[in-house]
Design a protein around this motif. Structure first.
Motif, PDB file in Angstrom:
ATOM      1  N   TRP A 259      21.193  35.577  80.623  1.00 42.28           N
ATOM      2  CA  TRP A 259      22.059  36.052  79.531  1.00 42.28           C
ATOM      3  C   TRP A 259      23.053  37.089  80.070  1.00 42.28           C
ATOM      4  O   TRP A 259      24.226  37.051  79.768  1.00 42.28           O
ATOM      5  CB  TRP A 259      21.181  36.706  78.461  1.00 42.28           C
ATOM      6  CG  TRP A 259      20.866  35.908  77.233  1.00 42.28           C
ATOM      7  CD1 TRP A 259      20.686  36.433  75.986  1.00 42.28           C
ATOM      8  CD2 TRP A 259      20.685  34.492  77.072  1.00 42.28           C
ATOM      9  NE1 TRP A 259      20.392  35.436  75.088  1.00 42.28           N
ATOM     10  CE2 TRP A 259      20.390  34.231  75.729  1.00 42.28           C
ATOM     11  CE3 TRP A 259      20.740  33.419  77.953  1.00 42.28           C
ATOM     12  CZ2 TRP A 259      20.155  32.948  75.236  1.00 42.28           C
ATOM     13  CZ3 TRP A 259      20.503  32.149  77.464  1.00 42.28           C
ATOM     14  CH2 TRP A 259      20.218  31.914  76.131  1.00 42.28           C
ATOM     15  N   LYS A 260      22.521  38.031  80.860  1.00 42.27           N
ATOM     16  CA  LYS A 260      23.368  39.124  81.380  1.00 42.27           C
ATOM     17  C   LYS A 260      24.525  38.544  82.184  1.00 42.27           C
ATOM     18  O   LYS A 260      25.672  38.935  82.020  1.00 42.27           O
ATOM     19  CB  LYS A 260      22.509  40.049  82.251  1.00 42.27           C
ATOM     20  CG  LYS A 260      22.992  41.484  82.253  1.00 42.27           C
ATOM     21  CD  LYS A 260      21.900  42.446  82.708  1.00 42.27           C
ATOM     22  CE  LYS A 260      21.133  42.948  81.487  1.00 42.27           C
ATOM     23  NZ  LYS A 260      19.965  43.756  81.837  1.00 42.27           N
ATOM     24  N   ASN A 265      24.621  39.758  77.350  1.00 43.77           N
ATOM     25  CA  ASN A 265      23.870  41.014  77.374  1.00 43.77           C
ATOM     26  C   ASN A 265      22.427  40.795  76.924  1.00 43.77           C
ATOM     27  O   ASN A 265      21.744  39.946  77.450  1.00 43.77           O
ATOM     28  CB  ASN A 265      24.587  42.089  76.565  1.00 43.77           C
ATOM     29  CG  ASN A 265      25.978  42.307  77.163  1.00 43.77           C
ATOM     30  OD1 ASN A 265      26.139  42.235  78.377  1.00 43.77           O
ATOM     31  ND2 ASN A 265      26.974  42.525  76.333  1.00 43.77           N
ATOM     32  N   SER A 266      21.969  41.527  75.923  1.00 36.97           N
ATOM     33  CA  SER A 266      20.561  41.321  75.544  1.00 36.97           C
ATOM     34  C   SER A 266      20.480  40.737  74.141  1.00 36.97           C
ATOM     35  O   SER A 266      19.705  41.188  73.307  1.00 36.97           O
ATOM     36  CB  SER A 266      19.781  42.629  75.653  1.00 36.97           C
ATOM     37  OG  SER A 266      20.448  43.624  74.923  1.00 36.97           O
ATOM     38  N   LYS A 268      19.459  38.723  71.119  1.00 40.28           N
ATOM     39  CA  LYS A 268      18.252  38.065  70.614  1.00 40.28           C
ATOM     40  C   LYS A 268      18.698  37.068  69.558  1.00 40.28           C
ATOM     41  O   LYS A 268      19.485  37.412  68.679  1.00 40.28           O
ATOM     42  CB  LYS A 268      17.323  39.109  69.981  1.00 40.28           C
ATOM     43  CG  LYS A 268      16.842  40.161  70.979  1.00 40.28           C
ATOM     44  CD  LYS A 268      16.244  41.383  70.319  1.00 40.28           C
ATOM     45  CE  LYS A 268      17.287  42.367  69.813  1.00 40.28           C
ATOM     46  NZ  LYS A 268      18.065  43.004  70.900  1.00 40.28           N
ATOM     47  N   SER A 340      16.328  33.037  72.339  1.00 42.99           N
ATOM     48  CA  SER A 340      15.819  34.141  73.158  1.00 42.99           C
ATOM     49  C   SER A 340      15.079  35.102  72.238  1.00 42.99           C
ATOM     50  O   SER A 340      15.646  35.623  71.287  1.00 42.99           O
ATOM     51  CB  SER A 340      16.980  34.865  73.848  1.00 42.99           C
ATOM     52  OG  SER A 340      16.514  36.089  74.371  1.00 42.99           O
ATOM     53  N   GLY A 343      15.975  38.997  74.048  1.00 44.54           N
ATOM     54  CA  GLY A 343      17.227  39.360  74.721  1.00 44.54           C
ATOM     55  C   GLY A 343      17.227  39.099  76.215  1.00 44.54           C
ATOM     56  O   GLY A 343      18.207  39.368  76.899  1.00 44.54           O
ATOM     57  N   ASN A 344      16.124  38.563  76.743  1.00 47.47           N
ATOM     58  CA  ASN A 344      16.083  38.247  78.175  1.00 47.47           C
ATOM     59  C   ASN A 344      16.222  36.746  78.420  1.00 47.47           C
ATOM     60  O   ASN A 344      15.548  36.174  79.273  1.00 47.47           O
ATOM     61  CB  ASN A 344      14.766  38.746  78.792  1.00 47.47           C
ATOM     62  CG  ASN A 344      14.714  40.261  78.834  1.00 47.47           C
ATOM     63  OD1 ASN A 344      15.636  40.895  79.311  1.00 47.47           O
ATOM     64  ND2 ASN A 344      13.654  40.840  78.299  1.00 47.47           N
TER      65      ASN A 344
END
Length: 623
Positions: A259-260, A265-266, A268, A340, A343-344
């Motif tokens: 994602w990053k 970013n994080s 969800k 997700s 967020g990862n």
């Protein structure tokens, strides 16, 4: 209760040879039960609870046989019984992992596997905190065949196959393992008495209604999270999985990536991915396969608007079958809905991403289109896994096996204890001692797998909880009649569940040959740290299990030795083999105190082996 037998005592069972064997069950109180087997009869009177058992004398390998069990109102015939060696396969997901998950790697094995002398009994996943259970809710013995092999534990299958080829006696596997479980779940209440903090948890779990109330609350929270997400997902509302969806204004990303790396970013929630692929006519009209690596956390994957697969958690590889009529010549659209949880999110690197038939493949790495379908305000609430709690699985899955005679245990567990590896050795020792005591068969062989290499390799010596846990496992070799299969060269940096289960099973079988079957001169392990001696600025390390000599695998220099003074600041060291010893030094450390080898989550390139081709175990000389 009229005559009833435990699930283990059933058609197709394998009984342990050369040991006294119990046959037991339930009947009416004071009822006489007679067991007829191999032209002999054995009788017992059921006690006031209706329990009865008889003991058969030591049996010779062979079969198939049948057994008749009679009581006044009922008789039961058990058919297709073999006598051989019975092994309990226990632990967590790497023992659970079925041949189904690695079928594309071991096609040849599956094609030629039929062998009625290898059988598996799968113990259903059950926890119980009230006390040890007397029987399983279900379960049956399955002969190894093309129809059943995909349900066999992959480690168990390769272990059994190697033993059968060596000794030609029937091998029975009792598969009693649950993914994600820490060692505490497999300890009995008696064994937990040494660990009061776990005993306290067990007491809380016994309170009536406690588990139900937590389950209800958690399920409601999780269900609300998904409901909210699905309701707000623009992608489902607007059918972004349809091939004719206009994705011209979607962001372009390169997969695989996290994602990053994609600039999410994080986030969800739900993110959609689409890719147009040009399929040649030669790929159409026949079944194809779609591999999408592994995806964190869950996915629904479509081709040309049709759902071809879905997996609800992060670990399994995405290997989806594509029906013969789905691909068409020219442009085809793959759409993936990814959720997700925290967020990862990620498409894991180093895995295969491709669409292919037997004779043609298309890479799916590179440019994809992506768009956020819905964002969740907070992470998915965590599940409470009661099967991970102390004593639950011992009571529900091991206690019902304790009367059944066995040859030994193979064990693959530890990943779920890496968060706090300290004290694992004490718990492992307690488990082995307690299981042996409760089975009442003396110090039967207990063979286990040391954790494989995992996660990204680091360029400098550093602390590692995975290395610590491996050290706790190595220390457990001090328990009599144990053996450790070293797997430090069999892992995958990007997969908690490495595919190479053949070498794991075969290394366990080597240990069995030596420890359980008495092939005393066999080299069954890689080199194990024995002692150290300091001479000037050099540390001399002595090993056992050197076989016909220590070697550097692949030649060149020994790697992954680190050295430190009393400050324990480890630096890479030079190391050379001298006979059964390795001499370790670094000129910048005049007064060395400690040495470590392969001390990392993933000690890539660790290359100390014996000439028999088995790797040295990671170790530290620190007490």
């Amino acid at each position: 209760m009229t005559l009833t037998l435990p699930k283990l005592i059933s058609d197709g069972m394998i009984l342990q040879r050369d040991k006294k064997v119990k046959i037991w069950g339930w009947a009416l109180p004071e009822e006489k039960v007679v067991v007829h087997f191999l032209d002999k009869s054995y009788s017992a009177i059921a006690n006031s609870d209706g329990k009865w058992e008889v003991t058969l004398p030591e049996l010779k390998a062979g079969g198939p046989h049948f057994m008749v069990i009679e009581a006044s109102q009922k008789s039961i015939i058990i058919n297709n019984i073999l006598i051989g060696d019975v092994w309990v396969c226990s632990g967590q997901s790497n023992m659970v992992l079925p041949m189904e998950r690695v079928k594309d790697i071991y096609e040849e094995e599956i094609y030629s596997c039929d062998n009625p002398f290898i059988r598996q009994f799968t113990v259903p996943d059950r926890y119980n905190f009230k006390g040890p259970q007397e029987d399983l809710q279900e379960g049956s013995w399955e002969e190894l065949s093309k129809e059943t092999i995909l349900r066999f534990s992959a480690v168990g299958y390769f272990f059994a196959k190697a033993l059968f080829e060596r000794y030609r006696v029937p091998i029975g596997l009792i598969k009693a393992c649950v993914g994600g479980t820490p060692i505490e779940a497999w300890l009995s209440e008696d064994a937990l008495k040494q660990f009061p903090e776990n005993l306290k948890i067990l007491e809380q779990l016994r309170v009536d209604g406690y588990i139900e109330s937590i389950k209800k609350k958690k399920e409601a929270e999780i269900s609300a999270w998904y409901e909210n997400l699905n309701k707000n997902d623009k992608g489902m509302k607007l059918a972004w999985f349809n091939p004719d969806c206009d994705d011209s204004d979607w962001q372009t990303v390169n997969l695989p990536a996290s994602w990053k790396e994609m600039g999410l970013n994080s986030l969800k929630g739900v993110v959609w991915f689409r890719k147009k692929v040009n399929v040649p006519a030669s790929m159409t009209g026949k079944p194809a396969k779609l591999y999408m690596g592994t995806i964190v956390d869950s996915d629904h994957t479509y081709i040309n608007g049709t759902l071809v697969g879905s997996i609800s958690y992060r670990y399994p590889p995405r290997k989806y079958e594509v029906p013969a009529n789905l691909l068409k010549p020219g442009e085809n659209v793959i759409a993936i809905r990814v959720i997700s949880n925290d967020g990862n999110g990620e498409f894991v690197k180093g895995k295969p991403y491709k669409l292919f038939t037997k004779d043609y493949q298309l890479s799916l790495e590179g440019e994809w289109k992506c768009k956020v379908g819905a964002e969740a305000p907070k992470p998915l609430p965590p599940m409470t896994f009661f099967e991970y709690k102390p004593a639950g699985l011992f009571n529900g899955m091991i206690a019902p096996l304790l009367k059944f005679a066995i040859k030994g245990v193979i064990w693959y567990q530890g990943e779920s204890n890496t968060d706090s590896p300290e004290g694992y050795h004490e718990k492992f020792r307690a488990l082995i001692t307690d299981w042996r005591q409760k089975w009442g068969q003396g110090d039967f062989p207990f063979l286990y797998v040391q954790l494989a290499n995992f996660m990204e390799a680091k360029s400098q010596p550093s602390e590692s909880k995975w290395a610590q846990l491996r050290e706790e496992q190595r220390k457990t070799l001090s328990v009599p009649n144990t053996g450790m299969a070293i797997a430090i060269d069999l892992g995958e940096w990007n997969d908690l569940h490495p595919s190479n289960k053949k070498d794991v099973g075969e290394r366990l079988a080597l240990l069995a040959r030596k420890i359980a079957y008495g092939e005393k001169d066999l080299v069954a392990s890689g080199p194990l740290y024995k002692s150290m001696k300091i001479e000037g600025n050099k540390v001399i390390i002595e090993f056992s299990e050197v076989g016909s000599g220590l070697v550097v695998k692949g030649g060149g220099e020994l790697k992954h030795f680190a050295i430190a003074g009393s400050d324990k600041k480890f630096v890479w060291a030079k190391a050379v083999i001298e006979g059964d010893k390795v001499v370790v030094w670094n000129d910048s450390i005049p007064n060395p105190a400690y040495v470590r080898y392969a001390w990392a989550d993933n000690p890539e390139g660790a290359n100390l082996y014996n000439k028999e081709g088995l790797p040295a175990s990671p170790f530290t000389t620190e007490e």
